[in-house]
Design a protein around this motif. Structure first.
Motif, PDB file in Angstrom:
ATOM      1  N   GLY A   1       0.778  -1.100   0.091  1.00  0.00           N
ATOM      2  CA  GLY A   1       0.020   0.056   0.091  1.00  0.00           C
ATOM      3  C   GLY A   1       0.928   1.111   0.010  1.00  0.00           C
ATOM      4  O   GLY A   1       2.039   1.216   0.341  1.00  0.00           O
ATOM      5  N   ALA A   2       0.184   2.291  -0.250  1.00  0.00           N
ATOM      6  CA  ALA A   2       0.897   3.571  -0.376  1.00  0.00           C
ATOM      7  C   ALA A   2       0.024   4.760   0.259  1.00  0.00           C
ATOM      8  O   ALA A   2      -0.050   5.824  -0.422  1.00  0.00           O
TER       9      ALA A   2
ATOM     10  N   ASN B   1       0.186   8.311  -0.380  1.00  0.00           N
ATOM     11  CA  ASN B   1       0.236   8.908  -1.619  1.00  0.00           C
ATOM     12  C   ASN B   1      -1.075   9.087  -2.213  1.00  0.00           C
ATOM     13  O   ASN B   1      -1.435   9.671  -3.420  1.00  0.00           O
ATOM     14  N   TYR B   2      -2.089   8.426  -1.556  1.00  0.00           N
ATOM     15  CA  TYR B   2      -3.177   8.105  -2.038  1.00  0.00           C
ATOM     16  C   TYR B   2      -4.316   9.415  -2.359  1.00  0.00           C
ATOM     17  O   TYR B   2      -4.874   9.452  -3.205  1.00  0.00           O
TER      18      TYR B   2
ATOM     19  N   LEU C   1       6.709   4.249  -5.659  1.00  0.00           N
ATOM     20  CA  LEU C   1       5.924   3.197  -4.917  1.00  0.00           C
ATOM     21  C   LEU C   1       4.190   3.045  -5.216  1.00  0.00           C
ATOM     22  O   LEU C   1       3.762   1.990  -5.153  1.00  0.00           O
ATOM     23  N   PRO C   2       3.698   4.287  -5.266  1.00  0.00           N
ATOM     24  CA  PRO C   2       2.281   4.043  -5.825  1.00  0.00           C
ATOM     25  C   PRO C   2       1.931   3.352  -6.971  1.00  0.00           C
ATOM     26  O   PRO C   2       0.964   2.759  -7.034  1.00  0.00           O
TER      27      PRO C   2
ATOM     28  N   VAL D   1       2.454  -0.137  -6.683  1.00  0.00           N
ATOM     29  CA  VAL D   1       1.210  -0.619  -5.874  1.00  0.00           C
ATOM     30  C   VAL D   1       0.134  -0.915  -6.589  1.00  0.00           C
ATOM     31  O   VAL D   1      -0.566  -1.881  -6.841  1.00  0.00           O
ATOM     32  N   TYR D   2      -0.367   0.205  -7.388  1.00  0.00           N
ATOM     33  CA  TYR D   2      -1.248   0.369  -8.201  1.00  0.00           C
ATOM     34  C   TYR D   2      -1.330  -0.626  -9.506  1.00  0.00           C
ATOM     35  O   TYR D   2      -2.466  -0.886  -9.857  1.00  0.00           O
TER      36      TYR D   2
END
Lengths: 331, 331
Positions: free
Chosen positions: A243-244, A247-248, B260-261, B264-265
């Motif tokens: 997860g991040a 940054n979401y 990193l986002p 993850v995505y």
């Protein structure tokens, strides 16, 4: 005609979601047809990944004007389907509605006598499975290695850290409050906790807590915390990018020190995953997690928010770290 | 007593290495003892990774006042070792010296009749093996996927792109001159080339060249070019992080959009590697590369610089992209 409360996406959030991005409304539940069951939501899971579906970064995305959906534990309150009886509990990705119909497709029965119902949303659900497969498959923990977990008091992080201990690792957790630091060392058995909000020098704190360096980073947060951990990785280090959350809510891409030179110089592996891709191995994971839970080798925390109308508030609270363990809304 | 030229590290480079960071000196070569061979360097490989050993980022590092070392093709000019005869050629990591002694440990014989000697530093050496294992093992290419290669006219990139074509991928190369763009499409069979220096909008150029998105990124450069490719990756994209030449001379950490986002995505895998870890599979890789070379399915380019004293200049030239294919100094 049965009426139900519904929570719909009113506007796509920009930055940190606001309660006004959601709307509580009502709709009629159609009459039960052949093969259908009427479900009443009992527990609804709120999770950081939903944020991406609200803005469309993560697909399939939520549509404006449509109900939000997430993992729900529901009770079968009426059934025209031979496979489900009134009074049984099921879990599935369902709409944020108090009542809804289902044709039964995808519903998984939850045995309320085997473990508390909420565990099907947490340690014995996608949460626990994410920790299990990401740590074991991507993290590849070996006895004596050092594992760092971010969001360590959270739903997935608190399980990942315990699994790391079971695998024989030194486990260091990153948290945002002293209460969480105490929780992860006392309840979850982490070797050390670092409060990233109060630590004046995170790299130095990591170096002190990880005298052998970091072999595995189980990341739930992204952002500057992760930048510091990445710089502490040993050669052949592995990053399970789960997860991040930091940054979401970014409205423009955040900047970090470039990772690729580190990846090259230290032969790192950085990997994300879709938990659904492990579906064939869910029985293995669930059996192992349930066994450890029964043996007392694994425990969990939950933050239960009461009231259907508080779903948006509970979801938004994730970004302020208001949860210890799994955040669940009880209907 | 035999004298030899030597190139030593005079000062650790700061930023782009300068010729004055190196020093050409001479030393005496001791008399040949039992079991030893006297080697005369014929071809010396200059490679971007040496930069890290000069500053100490990459271990084992070079020491100030000591000779630089890299992969060398040498001729056995005298031998007190039963395993090696005068006139044979060998390759190994050796000092930047015209003449040096060896006890034979680690020397690999090179058959000058099977393929040009220089291929042992390029397509049939660590260069080719790096392309082979990084692409196949990390990239996991599948027929119909899109592969993007940075540094595509370089030693490793030019091989990686050809291997991608052999695996049935659409292959797009990133280069820094129009000459290199022509080279990779004409000689190496890339489907498209993008000159990142002249393209006004790299993300748009990538989107146009990769209508199905990017499945595999074989990265030799790092830096802003890689940031653009990373943003173009499809779900389940793989990044073989082979080099980061754009960052090797950084005097402070470069910034990039946080990766990193994306990881993850999009369930990305980003992986570095140490080619030495594939040593057990070198015979497999070399046999396959040699076969393709013999069959005409694989070709290579070389940039040969003449003269031992020009080693520093040739090495520094790598950072200006002065090479097409493998940069080699002929002694």
């Amino acid at each position: 005609m049965l009426q139900t409360n519904v929570i719909i996406l009113k506007t796509r959030p920009v930055g940190l979601p606001k309660v006004s991005d959601f709307q509580l409304t009502t709709e009629e539940v159609p009459a039960l047809r052949a093969g259908e069951v009427l479900l009443k939501a009992v527990y609804i899971s709120v999770d950081p990944y939903l944020r991406g579906k609200m803005s469309g970064t993560k697909v399939p995305r939520f549509e404006v004007g449509q109900a939000i959906a997430s993992k729900v534990i529901a009770e079968v309150v009426d059934s025209n389907n031979d496979n489900f009886s009134q009074g049984e509990f099921v879990s599935h990705y369902l709409d944020w509605k108090e009542y809804q119909l289902s044709d039964g497709m995808g519903l998984v029965k939850v045995d309320a006598t085997a473990a508390p119902l909420t565990t099907a949303l947490g340690v014995l659900g996608i949460t626990g499975l994410s920790a299990y497969f990401a740590l074991l498959d991507i993290g590849q923990p070996k006895v004596g290695e050092t594992l760092v977990v971010s969001g360590a008091a959270g739903a997935v992080g608190s399980i990942a850290g315990q699994l790391g201990k079971l695998m024989g690792c030194r486990v260091v957790g990153l948290v945002g409050t002293d209460e969480k630091a105490a929780l992860i060392t006392s309840k979850f058995g982490f070797d050390e906790a670092i409060n990233y909000r109060t630590t004046p020098d995170l790299p130095a704190a990591l170096a002190a807590a990880c005298p052998q360096g970091v072999d595995i980073y189980f990341d739930n947060v992204g952002g500057p915390i992760s930048d510091a951990v990445l710089a502490s990785l040993n050669p052949y280090g592995r990053v399970a990018a789960c997860g991040a959350i930091a940054n979401y809510n970014d409205t423009e891409p955040a900047l970090s020190p470039s990772m690729l030179p580190l990846v090259v110089y230290k032969f790192l592996t950085i990997r994300g995953f879709l938990i659904a891709d492990y579906a064939a191995r869910f029985p293995e994971g669930l059996a192992q997690l349930a066994l450890w839970l029964k043996q007392g080798k694994l425990t969990y925390a939950e933050t239960i928010v009461q009231g259907f109308d508080r779903l948006p508030e509970a979801f938004i609270g994730l970004f302020a770290g208001q949860n210890e363990g799994k955040m669940i809304v009880k209907i």
